[in-house]
Design an enzyme around this catalytic site. Structure first.
Site, short mmCIF file in Angstrom:
data_model
loop_
_atom_site.label_atom_id
_atom_site.label_comp_id
_atom_site.label_asym_id
_atom_site.label_seq_id
_atom_site.Cartn_x
_atom_site.Cartn_y
_atom_site.Cartn_z
N GLU A 24 0.84 -1.19 0.00
CA GLU A 24 0.00 0.00 0.00
C GLU A 24 0.88 1.24 0.00
OE1 GLU A 24 -2.30 -0.99 3.49
OE2 GLU A 24 -3.01 -2.81 2.49
N ASP A 48 0.11 -4.69 12.41
CA ASP A 48 -1.22 -4.76 13.05
C ASP A 48 -2.30 -5.20 12.06
OD1 ASP A 48 -0.66 -2.55 15.60
OD2 ASP A 48 0.60 -2.50 13.83
N LEU A 61 -5.84 -1.74 -1.24
CA LEU A 61 -5.87 -1.80 0.24
C LEU A 61 -6.46 -3.17 0.61
CD1 LEU A 61 -5.85 -0.91 3.11
CD2 LEU A 61 -7.50 0.85 2.58
N ILE A 80 -2.14 -7.46 9.76
CA ILE A 80 -1.84 -8.77 9.19
C ILE A 80 -3.09 -9.66 9.15
CG2 ILE A 80 -1.15 -9.84 11.38
CD1 ILE A 80 1.00 -11.34 9.86
N GLN A 111 1.62 -2.52 5.48
CA GLN A 111 1.87 -1.15 5.95
C GLN A 111 2.16 -1.09 7.45
OE1 GLN A 111 -1.17 2.11 5.22
NE2 GLN A 111 0.27 2.37 3.52
N PRO A 161 -6.12 -9.82 7.74
CA PRO A 161 -6.62 -10.33 6.46
C PRO A 161 -5.60 -11.18 5.70
CG PRO A 161 -7.08 -7.98 6.70
CD PRO A 161 -6.18 -8.36 7.83
N HIS A 164 -1.67 0.42 15.81
CA HIS A 164 -0.40 0.84 15.22
C HIS A 164 0.68 0.60 16.27
CE1 HIS A 164 -3.36 3.28 12.96
NE2 HIS A 164 -2.54 3.08 11.94
N GLU A 204 -4.77 -6.71 2.32
CA GLU A 204 -3.57 -7.42 2.78
C GLU A 204 -3.53 -8.88 2.34
OE1 GLU A 204 -5.26 -5.26 4.57
OE2 GLU A 204 -3.77 -3.71 4.99
#
Ligand SMILES: Cc1ncc(C[n+]2csc(CCOP(=O)(O)OP(=O)(O)O)c2C)c(N)n1
Length: 674
Positions: free
Chosen positions: A374, A430, A403, A432, A427, A434, A475, A405
């Site tokens: 992304e 956190d 967008l 991960i 990106q 999907p 995050h 994952e």
């Protein structure tokens, strides 16, 4: 015309494979496939097989086999026995898989009918339904890049076509006009659930221009229908979704009984349309064979199948000593993939710059390397600037992903098996969630589940961790423990800029999938250069030597451990700080040696407590008798408790490891207040 099988069993010899361009050969394949079903179900009932997953009713797929060329990849489904026989897979290999024998394509690791013949570009079918769709799109993308022709065929069931990854894969294929066909084998059921009102074609989900709807009971009609569809894909017109209607003539598997949810009338009606019977009749009516020849083919198939399964049953079982093999490659590096030298320099630099420089080195030296994630394209160059400048320098090789994952990880797998080198960005670790299915079920298992015949070496990197203030619950995670728990993934987390660069260079030359977690708190911090490149990333670093207590840490926690070691030194306590840049594989030898020397252990981690890697270290070391005997005190874990990281700086600080907590833990091991 091929008038064969005059009633002699020898019409099928033991090594026979079935390329089937002509109508009679197709019938032979269908007959063999059906006989194999019958045999497997008998063997199961006799307790000689563990599981039977029938393809009966899907045999007309054999008609497609001659449309698939040597450059094509097939991501098959578990009801594709006839298709694969038609593509030249020997029945003996399928029979070995049924009995879970050592020489089967999975070495006895996969359930029966989970086919895999990578030498024919038939990719391993895994049990999680829908898992194959995104890798198929990734492989199609690699074929498109390679430009030598070749398409990907992705088979899926009608129920499985409701998995989110199916939609992501179709979307990715449409976006990039990928040469892939998604073939929905619609038998109207997902186990016992009727799917006519659920499957995406019935729901009118897709633009009618990309969807075709065919009957799957006549192999010749199916071949005629599919030929122009595949032709258009080969001509570069982009993907297609094809729904083919079949009947599932038997129960879902040997664990199911379809008479509990289908009426006798429905089953009778379905059997009247049995493709083997109707196609055999068609051949006779068309005078391609006579009734005696039809019967002779069926009889010869029966004999051939019985003999083949008899031989396969006698083949050796897997060696239990081999159960641990092929989790990782035997050779750590891919042949012909040298590790480029680490970037030199004397000025301080940040982990972000080090990583970006190493990534540029790889893209420069390896034309098959690709970056996808992304916002990775310029001018943004990634939300942390990790790819800054690279899409400009390596146009078309560093590209923005949607967008999505799962798409990022699934495409990585598909590219990887087709010989590209994916270095893909999530990106933030956190997100991960999907991608987890692709990472732990597809990427991590591929080598193991094919007994080393397939693999997808790749790197997925992701900024991780907290200490940045204001990251909030999503995050701030590190998640190395989730990943370490999944056999087949290497998991790295550097604590210095030079380590990050050298790890990436090593990972990109490696033979295994690597998850590289970059503490985002360190990405913009200037750090002195160090000769880290001379050290292997999978070896622990003794950052400070000491004889009184071992403090083990990785990522962000290394600097906390070093600060604590400084304070302890002032109090006369010599701490040894072990930095573990590689979580998997872990350098147990260095850790054990340190703890045996100091007799005390404190582990510091950002991840939360339960089932974490920090707990694993303590369990591993205390379970080792010699290390246990050397301990003066119970090992301590400084960790985030089982709680999420709050957005408020106060809440964040409250739950993270810090200097004070480490000092208290060391005091605990010393049995005194400092
Ligand atoms: C992700 C996932 N969920 C559930 C299952 C259990 N399961 C195995 S096959 C199946 C039904 C699949 O139906 P469909 O895709 O229509 O294929 P069919 O078996 O009808 O050929 C289910 C629910 C699974 N293997 N994977």
């Amino acid at each position: 015309m091929n008038r064969i099988a005059k009633g002699s069993p020898a019409a099928f010899d033991a090594t026979e494979v079935f390329p089937c361009p002509d109508p009679v050969s197709i019938f032979r394949v269908m007959a063999v496939s059906r006989e194999a079903e019958t045999r497997e179900s008998i063997l199961f009932r006799q307790g000689r097989g563990q599981f039977h997953l029938p393809s009966a009713g899907h045999e007309a797929l054999a008609g497609l086999s001659s449309l698939i060329g040597p450059r094509d990849y097939t991501y098959c489904y578990y009801r594709d026995r006839a298709l694969l026989l038609g593509m030249g897979v020997p029945l003996y290999d399928i029979a070995l898989g049924y009995f879970a024998k050592a020489e089967s394509s999975s070495g006895g690791r996969q359930m029966a009918s989970h086919f895999s013949f990578p030498e024919k570009r038939i990719m391993s079918c895994a049990t999680p339904t829908g898992l194959q769709c995104l890798p198929a799109a990734g492989t199609a993308a690699a074929l498109k890049r390679d430009g030598k022709g070749g398409i990907a065929l992705c088979c899926i069931g009608d129920a499985a076509a409701r998995q989110g990854e199916f939609f992501e894969a179709v979307a990715m294929a449409l976006q990039d006009r990928l040469p892939v066909v998604f073939l929905i084998e619609d038998n109207g059921f997902g186990v016992s659930t009727r799917t006519d009102h659920m499957n995406p074609v019935s729901l009118g989900f897709f633009n009618p221009e990309i969807v075709r709807d065919f009957d799957g009971r006549d192999p010749l009609a199916l071949r005629n229908d599919m030929r122009p569809v595949l032709g258009a894909i080969r001509a570069g017109e982009g993907p297609a979704v094809v729904r083919i209607r079949f009947d599932r003539l038997m129960s879902h598997t040997s664990s199911d009984d379809h008479t509990r949810y289908r009426s006798a009338g429905e089953i009778r009606e379905m059997e009247r349309r049995d493709p083997l019977v109707t196609y055999g009749r068609h051949l006779v009516e068309s005078d391609l064979i006579d009734a005696r020849e039809e019967a002779a083919i069926r009889e010869a198939a029966q004999h051939f199948v019985r003999e083949t399964y008899r031989r396969a049953e006698a083949a050796p079982a897997p060696d239990p000593q081999g159960a641990m093999t092929n989790i990782f490659a035997r050779q750590e590096k891919r042949p012909g993939a040298p590790v480029p030298p680490a970037p030199e320099g004397t000025e301080e630099w940040t982990m972000g710059r080090a990583f970006n420089t190493a990534l540029g080195t790889i893209l420069e030296s390896n034309p098959s390397a690709l970056v996808f994630g992304e916002d990775v394209e310029d001018p943004k160059g990634g939300v942390f600037g990790l790819t800054k400048g690279l899409s400009t320098r390596y146009s078309g090789r560093v590209t923005n992903s949607p967008l999505a994952e799962a798409t990022i990880a699934g495409m990585a797998s598909g590219y990887g098996v087709a010989g590209c080198l994916p270095i893909f960005e999530l990106q933030f670790i956190d997100f991960i969630g999907p991608a987890f299915n692709q990472i732990v079920n597809q990427i991590a298992t591929l080598r193991w589940r094919t007994a080393g015949r397939s693999a997808c070496p790749l790197v997925i990197y992701a900024p991780c961790g907290s200490f940045i203030s204001g990251g909030g619950p999503w995050h701030s995670q590190t998640n190395e423990s989730w990943l370490a728990h999944s056999p087949g993934l290497k998991v790295y987390m550097p604590s210095t800029a030079d380590d990050a660069a050298s790890m990436l260079l090593h990972a990109a030359a490696g033979a295994d999938p690597v998850m590289l977690l970059l503490p985002k708190n360190l990405l913009q911090k200037s750090m002195p250069r160090e000769p880290a490149a001379s050290l292997h990333p999978e070896r622990a670093r003794v950052r400070v030597s000491g004889g009184h207590v071992t403090i083990a840490a990785w990522g962000n926690c290394v600097s906390l451990a070093l600060r604590a070691a400084g304070s302890l030194a002032e109090a006369g306590v010599e701490a040894e700080v072990i930095d573990l840049p590689s979580i998997v594989p872990c350098d147990w030898q260095t850790l054990r040696a340190s703890v045996r020397k100091t007799g005390r252990l404190v582990v510091v981690q950002e991840d939360n407590r339960t089932c974490s890697f920090g707990q694993a270290i303590i369990s591993e070391l205390t379970g080792d008798p010699k290390t246990w005997e050397s301990l003066y005190a119970a090992p301590q874990l400084v960790t985030r408790e089982d709680v999420h990281v709050g957005f408020s700086a106060v809440l964040e600080t409250a739950v993270l490891p810090n200097h004070e907590k480490i000092i208290r833990a060391v005091e605990q091991t010393l049995g005194e207040k400092l």
